[in-house]
Design a protein around this motif. Structure first.
Motif, short mmCIF file in Angstrom:
data_model
loop_
_atom_site.label_atom_id
_atom_site.label_comp_id
_atom_site.label_asym_id
_atom_site.label_seq_id
_atom_site.Cartn_x
_atom_site.Cartn_y
_atom_site.Cartn_z
N GLU A 157 3.72 11.46 -3.77
CA GLU A 157 2.35 11.99 -3.83
C GLU A 157 1.38 10.85 -4.10
OE1 GLU A 157 1.72 15.30 -6.41
OE2 GLU A 157 3.57 16.26 -5.74
N LEU A 158 1.82 9.91 -4.93
CA LEU A 158 0.95 8.78 -5.29
C LEU A 158 1.73 7.48 -5.16
CD1 LEU A 158 -1.63 7.51 -6.48
CD2 LEU A 158 -0.76 8.07 -8.75
N TYR A 159 1.21 6.56 -4.36
CA TYR A 159 1.81 5.23 -4.21
C TYR A 159 0.79 4.20 -4.65
CZ TYR A 159 4.38 1.29 -2.33
OH TYR A 159 5.08 0.11 -2.21
N MET A 160 1.13 3.39 -5.63
CA MET A 160 0.20 2.37 -6.11
C MET A 160 0.80 0.99 -5.87
SD MET A 160 -1.01 4.17 -9.68
CE MET A 160 -2.71 3.63 -9.68
N ALA A 161 0.08 0.17 -5.12
CA ALA A 161 0.57 -1.16 -4.75
C ALA A 161 -0.23 -2.22 -5.50
CB ALA A 161 0.43 -1.35 -3.24
N PHE A 162 0.46 -3.00 -6.31
CA PHE A 162 -0.21 -4.03 -7.11
C PHE A 162 0.14 -5.42 -6.59
CE2 PHE A 162 0.17 -0.38 -9.94
CZ PHE A 162 -1.15 -0.27 -10.39
N GLY A 163 -0.88 -6.14 -6.14
CA GLY A 163 -0.63 -7.49 -5.65
C GLY A 163 0.22 -7.50 -4.40
N VAL A 164 0.10 -6.44 -3.62
CA VAL A 164 0.86 -6.31 -2.37
C VAL A 164 -0.09 -6.63 -1.22
CG1 VAL A 164 2.01 -4.65 -0.84
CG2 VAL A 164 2.43 -4.60 -3.31
N SER A 165 0.33 -7.53 -0.31
CA SER A 165 -0.59 -7.94 0.76
C SER A 165 -0.68 -6.87 1.84
CB SER A 165 -0.12 -9.25 1.36
OG SER A 165 1.14 -9.07 1.97
N HIS B 291 6.18 -3.47 5.14
CA HIS B 291 5.94 -2.72 3.89
C HIS B 291 5.13 -1.46 4.19
CE1 HIS B 291 5.78 -2.33 -0.47
NE2 HIS B 291 4.56 -1.87 -0.31
N VAL B 292 4.07 -1.63 4.97
CA VAL B 292 3.21 -0.50 5.30
C VAL B 292 3.99 0.58 6.05
CG1 VAL B 292 1.23 0.16 6.73
CG2 VAL B 292 1.08 -1.84 5.24
N GLY B 293 4.91 0.16 6.91
CA GLY B 293 5.75 1.11 7.63
C GLY B 293 6.50 2.02 6.69
N ALA C 296 -4.42 0.66 -3.64
CA ALA C 296 -4.11 -0.76 -3.56
C ALA C 296 -4.96 -1.53 -4.56
CB ALA C 296 -4.37 -1.29 -2.16
N VAL C 297 -4.33 -2.41 -5.31
CA VAL C 297 -5.05 -3.30 -6.21
C VAL C 297 -4.66 -4.72 -5.82
CG1 VAL C 297 -5.41 -4.04 -8.60
CG2 VAL C 297 -4.99 -1.61 -8.08
N ASN C 298 -5.66 -5.48 -5.36
CA ASN C 298 -5.37 -6.85 -4.92
C ASN C 298 -6.63 -7.67 -5.11
OD1 ASN C 298 -4.69 -9.23 -3.35
ND2 ASN C 298 -3.07 -7.97 -2.44
N ILE C 299 -6.44 -8.91 -5.51
CA ILE C 299 -7.59 -9.78 -5.77
C ILE C 299 -8.21 -10.26 -4.46
CG2 ILE C 299 -6.44 -12.04 -5.88
CD1 ILE C 299 -7.84 -12.16 -8.77
N ASP C 300 -7.41 -10.18 -3.38
CA ASP C 300 -7.89 -10.63 -2.06
C ASP C 300 -8.47 -9.44 -1.29
OD1 ASP C 300 -8.25 -11.56 0.49
OD2 ASP C 300 -6.12 -11.88 0.91
N ALA C 301 -9.77 -9.44 -1.13
CA ALA C 301 -10.45 -8.31 -0.48
C ALA C 301 -10.05 -8.16 0.98
CB ALA C 301 -11.96 -8.50 -0.58
N ASP C 302 -9.51 -9.22 1.57
CA ASP C 302 -9.12 -9.15 2.98
C ASP C 302 -7.66 -8.75 3.19
OD1 ASP C 302 -11.64 -9.95 3.80
OD2 ASP C 302 -11.14 -12.08 3.55
N ALA C 303 -6.95 -8.44 2.10
CA ALA C 303 -5.54 -8.08 2.24
C ALA C 303 -5.41 -6.84 3.14
CB ALA C 303 -4.93 -7.81 0.87
N PRO C 304 -4.47 -6.87 4.11
CA PRO C 304 -4.32 -5.74 5.05
C PRO C 304 -3.98 -4.41 4.37
CG PRO C 304 -2.93 -7.60 5.71
CD PRO C 304 -3.57 -7.99 4.44
N ILE C 305 -3.45 -4.46 3.16
CA ILE C 305 -3.09 -3.23 2.45
C ILE C 305 -4.31 -2.31 2.29
CG2 ILE C 305 -3.44 -4.23 0.12
CD1 ILE C 305 -0.57 -1.85 0.82
N PHE C 306 -5.51 -2.91 2.18
CA PHE C 306 -6.72 -2.09 2.00
C PHE C 306 -7.00 -1.21 3.23
CE2 PHE C 306 -7.76 -5.42 -1.24
CZ PHE C 306 -7.77 -4.56 -2.33
N GLN C 307 -6.44 -1.60 4.39
CA GLN C 307 -6.67 -0.78 5.60
C GLN C 307 -5.90 0.53 5.58
OE1 GLN C 307 -5.78 -3.49 8.81
NE2 GLN C 307 -7.25 -4.95 7.96
#
Lengths: 248, 312
Positions: free
Chosen positions: B253-261, B266-268, B278-289
């Motif tokens: 129900e809830l997936y939380m990714a920390f520092g995952v690009s 992985h996304v698959g 998603a929590v990542n310091i890089d705003a361009d990380a593909p995980i945000f999509q």
């Protein structure tokens, strides 16, 4: 003891696959291709059995186009002794692959066939079980531990919610899971040595194989997820997740 | 003709996944029969006649069927197949083990892990860990399918009134012997079925850092802990915690990714999750999509804040 390892060349796991323009296949041109990761575990497992003195020869086999030379070369560099390519004009479906592998197994008469639990392209997880059925051999799928002794294989299988141990009469077909091992890193000298090892190419036409196939109507990306929101802080996040009812 | 569903048993009787397979089978528009095999399972077979949507329960009993070994079960399936237009099981480790062997012996191109039934011969199945959906047509004649149980709602366990028929067992092939089964009792939920999964990437730095950072939050959330392939390859997390195409496919129900690009593999493995954070310091990380909610921030500040907020 001879071990035959079946491997497949697939789109590299790091690449995001895309449908072709006609929507009938996955785009494979100019895409990085690699050995199927689970098959790499199978090669590693076989080579370790050889290094332990349990196996005497490791033969790798791929069914597919001439391009499969590169993954066979990869397996040879990992320590396989020789390689066989059953050359087909295109990628084949699991039942067809199983029938070619049956023909090679009947020619090579290995004591054990190892392969990955599934290929990461079609995710079918069918070929090993089909091959075992066609040969009327014992089978174990999703193996995370394999011990060979006294003409039998003791295999730990990954099952839903845990593990199961079975003892197989050899010859047998075993499909392996990620947990079996960690494939080795190939060093340059091994790569150079592998160039001298033989790859035998057998045209598919040499075997009288025919199998029913599924007709593909469409290859498409699944419906996109709804667009996401970038939040400003943890307070907003907790509020959002509570609103979604995924947090108490 | 009718459709035959192969039942899977556990210590409680027929598994819910089998009732999902019955739902899928009913969409083929024919009578649905259920095959119950096992050792001394007459009680379970008789109980199964009450399952919604069945017209007949076939019961084959014997020690050879005690542990669902494919070698012993396939001769029975091959024998029964002549009377059926389709053989169906859930795509569990049991169904995936048994049905392909039967399919080869019956010379059928099977369809695995069906997620949608369009008509009696046309099916949708995922490929590339769910990054691609394929619509395929099975050839005329016998169809053999495994279905993904999470997308077909299980039929009710009671309310039906099917006929019961006893079959002669096919016997022991002697090829494989069952030794033992260990079902894991975890101190936290199992990755594949957890309601909440939190996972970390290589940016957690070390095995110690990985554990020390994620465990307290997992405890608060009652979550399973997953890892990216990169984190596993770097030795920060155990092999069996790998989430993705080459590891475990999750759908919490809830997936939380920390520092995952957010690598494709992985996304698959996470895209069927209900809510992705998603929590990542890089705003361009593909995980945000693919994330439903994102925080562009340092996980080492976010995690303690989250813990505090949830404990409050």
């Amino acid at each position: 003891m001879k071990i035959l390892v079946s491997i497949k060349r697939v789109v590299d796991y790091q690449i995001r696959p895309r449908p072709t323009q006609d929507g009938l296949d996955v785009e494979l041109s100019n895409v990085k291709m690699s050995i199927n990761p689970f098959d790499e575990n199978a090669v590693e497992g076989a080579v370790r059995l050889k290094e332990a003195g349990v196996a005497s020869e490791v033969v790798v086999v791929a069914v597919g186009t001439a391009a499969n030379q590169d993954v066979l070369r990869h397996a040879l560099a990992m320590g396989a002794d020789r390689a066989i390519l059953i050359e087909t004009p295109s990628v084949v479906q699991p039942l067809t692959a199983a029938k070619y592998l049956q023909a090679i197994a009947q020619r090579e008469t290995p004591d054990l066939v190892l392969t990955g639990k599934q290929a990461i392209d079609d995710d079918a997880a069918e070929t090993a079980q089909m091959l075992a059925g066609l040969l009327n051999w014992s089978q174990a799928t999703f193996a995370s531990n394999i011990q060979l002794a006294d003409g039998r294989a003791t295999v730990v299988r990954e099952i839903d919610g845990g593990q199961e141990t079975v003892s197989l009469q050899l010859p047998a077909v075993i499909s392996v899971d990620l947990r079996l091992n960690e494939p080795r890193f190939i060093k340059l000298p091994a790569l150079m040595m592998a160039k001298k090892k033989p790859i035998e190419t057998v045209p598919a036409a040499d075997f009288a194989v025919s199998a029913p196939v599924l007709t593909v109507l469409q290859i498409a990306e699944p419906p996109a997820r709804k667009p996401g929101k970038i939040l400003n802080n943890v307070t907003e996040l907790v509020a959002a997740l509570r609103a979604e009812k995924v947090l108490p | 003709m009718s459709v035959l569903v192969i039942a899977e048993l556990d210590s409680h009787g027929i598994k819910a996944a089998t009732r999902s397979a019955i739902r899928a089978a009913s969409q083929l528009g024919e009578e649905v029969h259920l095959l119950v095999t096992g050792n001394d399972v007459a009680g379970i077979a008789s109980e199964a006649t009450k399952i919604e949507g069945l017209s007949k329960v076939l019961h084959a009993d014997g020690p050879a069927y005690a542990h669902g070994l494919a070698e012993n079960l396939t001769p029975l399936l091959v024998q029964l197949a002549a009377n059926y237009s389709a053989l169906i099981a859930a795509a569990t480790s049991f169904g995936k083990n048994v049905l392909p062997r039967a399919a080869a012996l019956l010379d059928v191109a099977m369809v695995s892990e069906v997620i949608q039934i369009i008509n009696a011969t046309t099916f949708v199945r995922p490929m590339y860990a769910g990054n691609i959906n394929a619509t395929v047509v099975a050839p005329a004649g016998l169809r053999i399918l495994t279905i993904r149980p999470t997308v077909f709602e299980a039929v009710a366990a009671t309310g039906g009134a099917a006929a019961l028929e006893t079959l002669t067992a096919t016997g022991e092939t002697g090829q494989t012997t069952w030794v033992s089964r260990d079902l894991v009792e975890l101190d936290r939920p199992e990755l594949a079925t957890a309601r909440v999964v939190i996972s970390g990437g290589r940016s957690l730095g070390s095995a110690e850092g990985f554990k020390a950072t994620l465990t307290p939050l997992a405890d608060v959330l009652g979550a399973a802990i997953g890892a990216t392939r990169a984190a596993v390859d770097a030795g920060m997390a155990p092999n069996d915690s790998q989430v993705g195409q080459t590891g475990t496919v999750v759908a919490p129900e809830l997936y939380m990714a920390f520092g995952v690009s957010g690598a494709a593999q992985h996304v698959g493995g996470i895209k069927d999750s209900k809510v992705i954070v998603a929590v990542n310091i890089d705003a361009d990380a593909p995980i945000f999509q693919v994330a439903d909610y994102g925080l562009v921030a340092d996980l080492f500040t976010v995690i303690p804040e989250l813990e505090a907020a949830l404990k409050a």
